[in-house]
Enzyme design. Structure first.
Site, PDB file in Angstrom:
ATOM      1  N   ASP A 178       0.829  -1.215   0.000  1.00 23.35           N
ATOM      2  CA  ASP A 178       0.000   0.000   0.000  1.00 23.35           C
ATOM      3  C   ASP A 178       0.862   1.264   0.000  1.00 23.35           C
ATOM      4  O   ASP A 178       1.856   1.342   0.731  1.00 23.35           O
ATOM      5  CB  ASP A 178      -0.874  -0.019   1.270  1.00 23.35           C
ATOM      6  N   GLU A 214       1.050  -0.899  -5.264  1.00 25.97           N
ATOM      7  CA  GLU A 214      -0.037   0.088  -5.351  1.00 25.97           C
ATOM      8  C   GLU A 214       0.617   1.457  -5.454  1.00 25.97           C
ATOM      9  O   GLU A 214       0.871   2.137  -4.460  1.00 25.97           O
ATOM     10  CB  GLU A 214      -0.957   0.031  -4.124  1.00 25.97           C
TER      11      GLU A 214
HETATM   12  C1  GLC Z   1      -3.950   3.593  -0.334  1.00 23.95           C
HETATM   13  C2  GLC Z   1      -5.349   3.039  -0.172  1.00 23.95           C
HETATM   14  C3  GLC Z   1      -6.273   4.138   0.233  1.00 23.95           C
HETATM   15  C4  GLC Z   1      -5.786   4.746   1.520  1.00 23.95           C
HETATM   16  C5  GLC Z   1      -4.326   5.191   1.397  1.00 23.95           C
HETATM   17  C6  GLC Z   1      -3.742   5.518   2.733  1.00 23.95           C
HETATM   18  O1  GLC Z   1      -3.860   4.478  -1.375  1.00 23.95           O
HETATM   19  O2  GLC Z   1      -5.762   2.426  -1.351  1.00 23.95           O
HETATM   20  O3  GLC Z   1      -7.584   3.667   0.375  1.00 23.95           O
HETATM   21  O4  GLC Z   1      -6.588   5.831   1.879  1.00 23.95           O
HETATM   22  O5  GLC Z   1      -3.521   4.160   0.858  1.00 23.95           O
HETATM   23  O6  GLC Z   1      -3.483   4.344   3.441  1.00 23.95           O
END
Ligand code: GLC
Length: 663
Positions: free
Chosen positions: A305, A347
């Protein structure tokens, strides 16, 4: 086993790579230390296995680690601790997972297999609890799902949990979902049904209720060093000169004042999410421990993430810095030693060129494809594929052994991560074009079919992203309300067109569960004081199991979308040409019709997608030039097409045409 004097171990500046001799010494020394700490605990077979994997990974692991921390006097101490985490986690790894490791090691590129098809959901919104989710496995199997991403399931912040991304304890399951035993049980059930469990590793930040944060708040200096604290605004102000605000509606800038300490702490996202300080090697070691704990629960794909944000450097935008890559390499090499059945998914919702930099064997072999997602919506809004084509031609191909996860909607907003260059190439002004797209999808443009809402509107720049479910953004909600059968058909056509592309373009398609039955926006989040400020909740509705009867009734929009997606899945599994192989984007002589070949071994198909609500033509001359036989069957509609004449694609029609044995 030889023991080496500490003095001969490298302490060096971050620029100089370790020599072969130094690498070898380090390896021997570490094996020796591990032998002393754990030797007696391991069966011989495991020990040999570990030495083999260490042999494969040590270069990447040590080079990366020393690049980050080599200039510290205590670097070897931290590397030894990191290695101890790896060895301990192997000791604790369940036998079934060790057997699974062996299987995956003999089939290293397993995630490239054509059977991979993804789905994502919130445990509570989809099934209530982890135990109840097991009962939904037959539904997933019917859809063809072999990869299931559960949104974060860990213990979270008591009030500001950011949909699970404000983690307070990586080793405790949110009690609303169940227990760690439930997770392990589910993981085993999924694995036995051929479904890979995908879980988040939220490693950029912890919640401020995590015990590390609490200990920092209680004044423990060691734990304060786990985060990024500043006693005044001098450095935060300097950083903010070059930082990009990520959640500007939530709080301006990237820092939050902690009254209890009289200090500022780095919070890229929500104020309750404190960014971790990876300059401190102890943080990396402890986070690896959390990661491997997760690996030992049966996760197969780890979603990294907010990967782009994990390293900060003054004078930069603090995104995608080289050290972020180096950290991921350390985590990856260590995971390949401890739990080789596990792979990483990136991500990185950043500039398209940066997205690609995380995708290679030493970091993440899977990655979201946010650019394709944005471009598909862009093409629907503009009714032409110029930007899409300019982009995919350049950036769709990936290095060997890597794969895109292609999606239409996720739990997050839609950001227009398309390059200025390609927007210009398509003939638009980048700023005006992005603004148009936001306006279009928030229904502020005359004639727009979409019903989205803005997310994180930046009042100073006017920038915003968009929230809304796939079906609502495609116009289904409005069409149903207006009881307009033509608009309903068009909206369904849009959803199936977009899913048609992600199912066939190459890579792993990912369905946001609910999209397959046309779930619409759910405005009830506005009644919840903890959610109403975050418009992303509009596209996170409860899965309507009670309406599944509608899906069985073949006249409803839900049923038509469901059947369409099911059918695409079947075609995808059965057509040899759609196996992993080449995707070649071709001109169709029509700016409204996207065309590409998928080719695998001797099999090849031409895919055509009409991005407008008009009938669009592709000339027979072009079809023949693209290698179509004189008559060919469209696998989607079952109709026979003749390349002898001009082909007319109906509004939003999506076709798969065989090229095998052509001409
Ligand atoms: C990522 C997640 C998102 C979240 C962010 C902070 O981008 O997909 O939903 O708000 O991280 O953790």
């Amino acid at each position: 086993m030889s023991s080496l004097p500490e003095a001969s171990l490298p302490h060096r500046s971050t620029s100089a790579p370790l020599s072969d001799g130094e690498l070898r010494k380090l390896k021997l020394r570490l094996i020796d230390r591990m032998q002393r700490r754990f030797g007696g605990d391991f069966p011989d077979g495991d020990w040999d296995l570990l030495e083999r994997r260490l042999q494969e990974q040590h270069q990447l692991l040590f080079q990366s680690f020393y690049q980050l921390y080599g200039d510290r006097f205590d670097s070897f101490y931290h590397l030894e601790e990191l290695m101890a985490v790896v060895f301990r986690s192997v000791l604790e790894r369940p036998a079934e997972l060790k057997a699974f490791d062996a299987l995956r090691e003999s089939d290293k590129d397993w995630y490239l297999a054509p059977r991979l098809m993804g789905a994502m959901c919130y445990v509570d919104l989809f099934a209530g609890t982890l135990r109840n989710l097991e009962a939904k496995i037959p539904y997933l199997i019917e859809l063809g799902i072999t990869y299931l991403h559960l949104m974060p399931i860990y213990k979270v912040h008591s009030t500001d949990c950011d949909g699970g991304y404000a983690v307070s304890d990586y080793r405790t399951i949110n009690p609303r979902f169940g227990t760690m035993e439930d997770l392990e049980h589910l993981a085993t059930q999924l694995r036995r049904h051929g479904i890979s469990l995908v879980l988040d590793f939220v490693f950029n930040h912890t919640s401020d209720e995590h015990q590390w944060a609490q200990r920092a708040l209680n004044g423990e200096r060691d734990y304060q060093d786990y985060y990024l604290f500043f006693k005044d605004r001098v450095l935060p102000d300097q950083y903010e000169r070059t930082l990009v605000e990520v959640f500007p509606e939530e709080h301006p800038g990237a820092f939050t004042y902690q009254t209890a300490l009289g200090q500022w702490v780095w919070t890229t996202f929500y104020t309750s999410q404190w960014d971790l300080n990876y300059r401190n090697p102890e943080v990396l070691v402890r986070m690896l421990d959390e990661l491997l704990f997760l690996a030992n629960r049966g996760v197969e794909i780890v979603r990294l993430d907010a990967i782009a944000f994990i390293w900060k450097e003054l004078g930069t935008n603090c995104q995608n810095l080289p050290q972020a890559h180096t950290i991921v390499s350390v985590l990856n090499a260590a995971t390949q030693i401890a739990a080789p059945a596990v792979v990483f998914k990136s991500e990185a919702i950043v500039h398209p060129d940066e997205v690609r930099t995380y995708i290679h064997r030493a970091e993440c072999v899977l990655s979201y494809n946010p650019e394709l997602m944005a471009l598909l919506w862009e093409s629907l809004a503009t009714r032409n594929i110029r930007t899409l084509l300019a982009s995919v031609r350049k950036r769709f191909p990936l290095p060997d052994g890597c794969v895109w996860v292609n999606y239409i909607r996720s739990h997050d907003d839609i950001g227009w991560s398309i390059t200025d260059e390609e927007i210009r190439e398509a003939g638009y002004d980048p700023v005006a074009h992005r603004r148009f797209l936001t306006q279009f999808y928030t229904g502020r443009v005359e004639g727009s079919f979409a019903e989205g809402v803005p997310f994180q509107e930046n009042s100073s720049t006017g920038d915003a992203r968009v929230s809304g479910t796939c079906a609502s953004l495609a116009g289904l909600g409005k069409a149903i309300r207006n009881q307009d059968p033509v608009e309903i058909d068009l909206a369904i056509g849009r959803v199936l067109l977009l899913y048609g592309v992600v199912m066939t373009i190459g890579g792993i398609p990912l369905i946001y569960l609910g999209d397959e039955i046309g779930s619409l926006n759910d405005e009830r989040y506005l009644d919840d004081p903890l959610r109403k400020a975050d418009s992303r909740w509009i596209h996170r509705p409860q899965f309507p199991w009670e309406q599944m009867q509608e899906v069985a009734d073949h006249d409803t929009p839900a049923a038509r979308i469901h059947d369409g997606i099911l059918k695409l899945g079947i075609i995808r599994r059965q057509n040899l040409a759609l196996r992993p192989g080449k995707t070649e984007f071709v001109g169709t002589g029509n700016d409204h019709v996207l065309g590409y070949f998928r080719t695998h071994a001797q099999a090849s198909v031409l895919i055509l997608a009409n991005f407008t609500e008009q009938v669009e033509a592709v000339e027979g001359r072009i079809l023949r030039g693209l290698g179509l036989r004189r008559t060919v069957i469209d696998q989607v509609s079952g109709m026979t097409i003749s390349s002898g004449t001009t082909l007319e694609l109906q509004p939003y029609q999506f076709m798969i045409l065989d090229r095998q044995g052509s001409r």
